[in-house]
Design a protein around this motif. Structure first.
Motif, PDB file in Angstrom:
ATOM      1  N   PHE A   1       0.801  -1.211   0.000  1.00 19.76           N
ATOM      2  CA  PHE A   1       0.000   0.000   0.000  1.00 19.76           C
ATOM      3  C   PHE A   1       0.844   1.276   0.000  1.00 19.76           C
ATOM      4  CE2 PHE A   1      -3.076  -3.061   1.821  1.00 19.76           C
ATOM      5  CZ  PHE A   1      -4.102  -2.867   0.921  1.00 19.76           C
ATOM      6  N   LYS A   2       2.054   1.229   0.568  1.00 19.08           N
ATOM      7  CA  LYS A   2       2.875   2.433   0.675  1.00 19.08           C
ATOM      8  C   LYS A   2       4.124   2.393  -0.201  1.00 19.08           C
ATOM      9  CE  LYS A   2       1.479   3.546   5.412  1.00 19.08           C
ATOM     10  NZ  LYS A   2       1.967   3.877   6.781  1.00 19.08           N
ATOM     11  N   GLY A   3       4.352   1.270  -0.853  1.00 20.84           N
ATOM     12  CA  GLY A   3       5.528   1.178  -1.714  1.00 20.84           C
ATOM     13  C   GLY A   3       6.828   1.007  -0.963  1.00 20.84           C
ATOM     14  N   GLU A   4       6.756   0.612   0.324  1.00 23.81           N
ATOM     15  CA  GLU A   4       7.958   0.429   1.144  1.00 23.81           C
ATOM     16  C   GLU A   4       8.326  -1.045   1.165  1.00 23.81           C
ATOM     17  OE1 GLU A   4       7.044   1.917   4.980  1.00 23.81           O
ATOM     18  OE2 GLU A   4       6.618   3.958   4.306  1.00 23.81           O
ATOM     19  N   ARG A   5       9.177  -1.463   0.272  1.00 29.60           N
ATOM     20  CA  ARG A   5       9.551  -2.870   0.200  1.00 29.60           C
ATOM     21  C   ARG A   5      10.984  -3.043   0.708  1.00 29.60           C
ATOM     22  NH1 ARG A   5       6.320  -6.026  -2.876  1.00 29.60           N
ATOM     23  NH2 ARG A   5       7.439  -7.684  -1.786  1.00 29.60           N
ATOM     24  N   LYS A   6      11.161  -2.859   1.996  1.00 29.64           N
ATOM     25  CA  LYS A   6      12.479  -3.011   2.614  1.00 29.64           C
ATOM     26  C   LYS A   6      12.730  -4.481   2.941  1.00 29.64           C
ATOM     27  CE  LYS A   6      12.339   1.556   4.805  1.00 29.64           C
ATOM     28  NZ  LYS A   6      12.406   2.287   6.099  1.00 29.64           N
ATOM     29  N   PRO A   7      14.002  -4.874   3.116  1.00 29.59           N
ATOM     30  CA  PRO A   7      14.301  -6.251   3.548  1.00 29.59           C
ATOM     31  C   PRO A   7      13.604  -6.546   4.867  1.00 29.59           C
ATOM     32  CG  PRO A   7      16.290  -5.141   2.804  1.00 29.59           C
ATOM     33  CD  PRO A   7      15.225  -4.090   2.868  1.00 29.59           C
ATOM     34  N   ARG A   8      12.999  -7.738   4.954  1.00 33.34           N
ATOM     35  CA  ARG A   8      12.244  -8.071   6.151  1.00 33.34           C
ATOM     36  C   ARG A   8      12.532  -9.497   6.594  1.00 33.34           C
ATOM     37  NH1 ARG A   8       8.598  -4.753   7.959  1.00 33.34           N
ATOM     38  NH2 ARG A   8       7.583  -6.411   9.134  1.00 33.34           N
ATOM     39  N   VAL A   9      12.187  -9.766   7.855  1.00 36.75           N
ATOM     40  CA  VAL A   9      12.297 -11.111   8.407  1.00 36.75           C
ATOM     41  C   VAL A   9      10.951 -11.506   9.016  1.00 36.75           C
ATOM     42  CG1 VAL A   9      14.769 -10.976   8.874  1.00 36.75           C
ATOM     43  CG2 VAL A   9      13.143 -10.195  10.614  1.00 36.75           C
ATOM     44  N   HIS A  10      10.827 -12.771   9.361  1.00 39.27           N
ATOM     45  CA  HIS A  10       9.594 -13.306   9.942  1.00 39.27           C
ATOM     46  C   HIS A  10       9.353 -12.662  11.307  1.00 39.27           C
ATOM     47  CE1 HIS A  10       6.903 -16.211  11.853  1.00 39.27           C
ATOM     48  NE2 HIS A  10       6.623 -16.686  10.649  1.00 39.27           N
ATOM     49  N   THR A  11       8.198 -12.038  11.481  1.00 38.22           N
ATOM     50  CA  THR A  11       7.918 -11.276  12.702  1.00 38.22           C
ATOM     51  C   THR A  11       7.965 -12.143  13.956  1.00 38.22           C
ATOM     52  OG1 THR A  11       6.489  -9.787  11.434  1.00 38.22           O
ATOM     53  CG2 THR A  11       6.267  -9.741  13.825  1.00 38.22           C
ATOM     54  N   GLY A  12       7.385 -13.348  13.892  1.00 38.80           N
ATOM     55  CA  GLY A  12       7.367 -14.216  15.072  1.00 38.80           C
ATOM     56  C   GLY A  12       8.760 -14.606  15.524  1.00 38.80           C
ATOM     57  N   PHE A  13       9.615 -15.004  14.589  1.00 39.85           N
ATOM     58  CA  PHE A  13      10.984 -15.377  14.943  1.00 39.85           C
ATOM     59  C   PHE A  13      11.773 -14.152  15.412  1.00 39.85           C
ATOM     60  CE2 PHE A  13      10.280 -18.739  11.495  1.00 39.85           C
ATOM     61  CZ  PHE A  13       9.800 -19.646  12.411  1.00 39.85           C
ATOM     62  N   TYR A  14      11.514 -13.013  14.798  1.00 36.86           N
ATOM     63  CA  TYR A  14      12.208 -11.780  15.185  1.00 36.86           C
ATOM     64  C   TYR A  14      11.873 -11.412  16.634  1.00 36.86           C
ATOM     65  CZ  TYR A  14      13.542  -6.854  15.260  1.00 36.86           C
ATOM     66  OH  TYR A  14      14.107  -5.645  15.592  1.00 36.86           O
ATOM     67  N   ASN A  15      10.602 -11.549  17.014  1.00 38.79           N
ATOM     68  CA  ASN A  15      10.212 -11.230  18.394  1.00 38.79           C
ATOM     69  C   ASN A  15      10.925 -12.126  19.392  1.00 38.79           C
ATOM     70  OD1 ASN A  15       8.513  -9.175  17.582  1.00 38.79           O
ATOM     71  ND2 ASN A  15       6.679 -10.473  17.518  1.00 38.79           N
ATOM     72  N   ASN A  16      11.153 -13.392  19.037  1.00 41.64           N
ATOM     73  CA  ASN A  16      11.920 -14.286  19.913  1.00 41.64           C
ATOM     74  C   ASN A  16      13.376 -13.848  19.996  1.00 41.64           C
ATOM     75  OD1 ASN A  16      10.456 -16.999  20.880  1.00 41.64           O
ATOM     76  ND2 ASN A  16       9.554 -16.362  18.941  1.00 41.64           N
ATOM     77  N   PHE A  17      13.923 -13.431  18.866  1.00 43.74           N
ATOM     78  CA  PHE A  17      15.322 -12.993  18.841  1.00 43.74           C
ATOM     79  C   PHE A  17      15.533 -11.758  19.714  1.00 43.74           C
ATOM     80  CE2 PHE A  17      18.232  -9.909  16.751  1.00 43.74           C
ATOM     81  CZ  PHE A  17      19.433 -10.499  17.135  1.00 43.74           C
ATOM     82  N   LEU A  18      14.535 -10.880  19.805  1.00 38.93           N
ATOM     83  CA  LEU A  18      14.690  -9.632  20.562  1.00 38.93           C
ATOM     84  C   LEU A  18      15.073  -9.877  22.017  1.00 38.93           C
ATOM     85  CD1 LEU A  18      11.765  -7.402  19.212  1.00 38.93           C
ATOM     86  CD2 LEU A  18      14.216  -7.197  18.760  1.00 38.93           C
ATOM     87  N   TYR A  19      14.646 -11.037  22.586  1.00 42.62           N
ATOM     88  CA  TYR A  19      14.998 -11.348  23.967  1.00 42.62           C
ATOM     89  C   TYR A  19      16.511 -11.551  24.128  1.00 42.62           C
ATOM     90  CZ  TYR A  19      10.076 -11.948  25.189  1.00 42.62           C
ATOM     91  OH  TYR A  19       8.742 -11.730  25.422  1.00 42.62           O
ATOM     92  N   THR A  20      17.155 -11.994  23.067  1.00 45.02           N
ATOM     93  CA  THR A  20      18.598 -12.265  23.144  1.00 45.02           C
ATOM     94  C   THR A  20      19.438 -11.070  22.703  1.00 45.02           C
ATOM     95  OG1 THR A  20      18.862 -13.077  20.853  1.00 45.02           O
ATOM     96  CG2 THR A  20      18.063 -14.642  22.503  1.00 45.02           C
ATOM     97  N   LEU A  21      18.810 -10.065  22.113  1.00 41.84           N
ATOM     98  CA  LEU A  21      19.544  -8.954  21.508  1.00 41.84           C
ATOM     99  C   LEU A  21      20.495  -8.240  22.469  1.00 41.84           C
ATOM    100  CD1 LEU A  21      20.108  -7.301  19.018  1.00 41.84           C
ATOM    101  CD2 LEU A  21      18.074  -5.918  19.501  1.00 41.84           C
TER     102      LEU A  21
END
Length: 247
Positions: free
Chosen positions: A10-30
């Motif tokens: 909808f906004k034309g923002e096609r930035k590199p992305r990762v899976h949100t669920g796995f990313y949220n798990n990774f944030l605990y280790t960041l």
């Protein structure tokens, strides 16, 4: 998981992305990754290090996230530092979208040419988890597949059938159905057999199956193949063969 795709549509923002669920798990280790790994690697006084980033299943997804984060944060400094980062995953689900994969692999290849980066993505037989999410959802793996067969053979980047789009979905469900069919045929065969009489001595020698053995027998093949036991068993055998050949 798809909020980024909708935003990009909808906004034309096609930035590199990762899976949100796995990313949220990774944030605990960041915080720990930053403090105990990244800061030390970027310290010019740090002695040469080999950083192994490992995981299995969900841990593999988190390990892949950690590898991507360290690589993107430390690049291009790593080009001029004496360190090496090594990602080893077993039964890893898909984590990145194609844009993230392209970004990460471009920087990884620069380091690989200098012997400073390794990605080893292990998959055993029909392990179902590496097919999650299905590739029709827009997620992909990093680098080449290192495939382990049921005989313990290790094949790098094999050409496997039924891995594209809806063919993959069909192949996964077929693996479950074929495993169920084999077990049902085996049960019928055993029921039709006439067992010989068991002597008292033989009865005493029969070992009771362990809970793990019972679990293996009842678990569907593609899920059974995801058990860490198989990865560890064949990797230990491979290690023994390599050590025997070098001695």
């Amino acid at each position: 998981c798809f909020d980024g795709y909708l935003r990009g549509f909808f906004k034309g923002e096609r930035k590199p992305r990762v899976h949100t669920g796995f990313y949220n798990n990774f944030l605990y280790t960041l915080p720990m990754v930053k403090k105990h790994i990244l800061q030390k690697l970027l310290d010019k006084n740090c002695t040469p290090k080999k950083v192994y980033i490992c995981g299995c299943s969900l841990g593999a997804a988190i390990a892949t996230m950690a590898y991507c984060f360290i690589l993107l944060e430390a690049y291009p400094a790593l080009m001029n530092l004496p360190h090496k980062i090594i990602s080893v995953t077993a039964g890893c689900p898909r984590v990145c979208d194609p844009r993230m994969r392209e970004l990460v692999m471009r920087k990884t290849r620069d380091l690989q040419m200098m012997g400073k980066a390794v990605i080893c993505r292990l998959v055993y037989n029909y392990d179902v988890v590496p097919h999650v999410p299905f590739n029709i959802g827009g997620f992909v793996h990093l680098d080449k597949l290192v495939y382990i067969t049921t005989s313990g053979e290790v094949i790098v980047n094999p050409k496997l059938q039924g891995t594209q789009r809806f063919d993959e979905v069909k192949a996964v469900f077929s693996a479950f159905l074929n495993d169920k069919k084999k077990k049902e045929e085996g049960t019928v065969t055993n029921q039709n057999k006439t067992a010989p009489p068991v002597t008292q001595t033989e009865e005493n020698q029969v070992e009771e199956k362990t809970p793990f053995q019972k679990e293996v027998e009842t678990t569907p093949g593609p899920i059974k193949d995801h058990m860490p036991y198989w990865y560890l068993t064949f990797l230990q055998k491979l290690k023994a063969r390599v050590e025997a050949a070098e001695s």
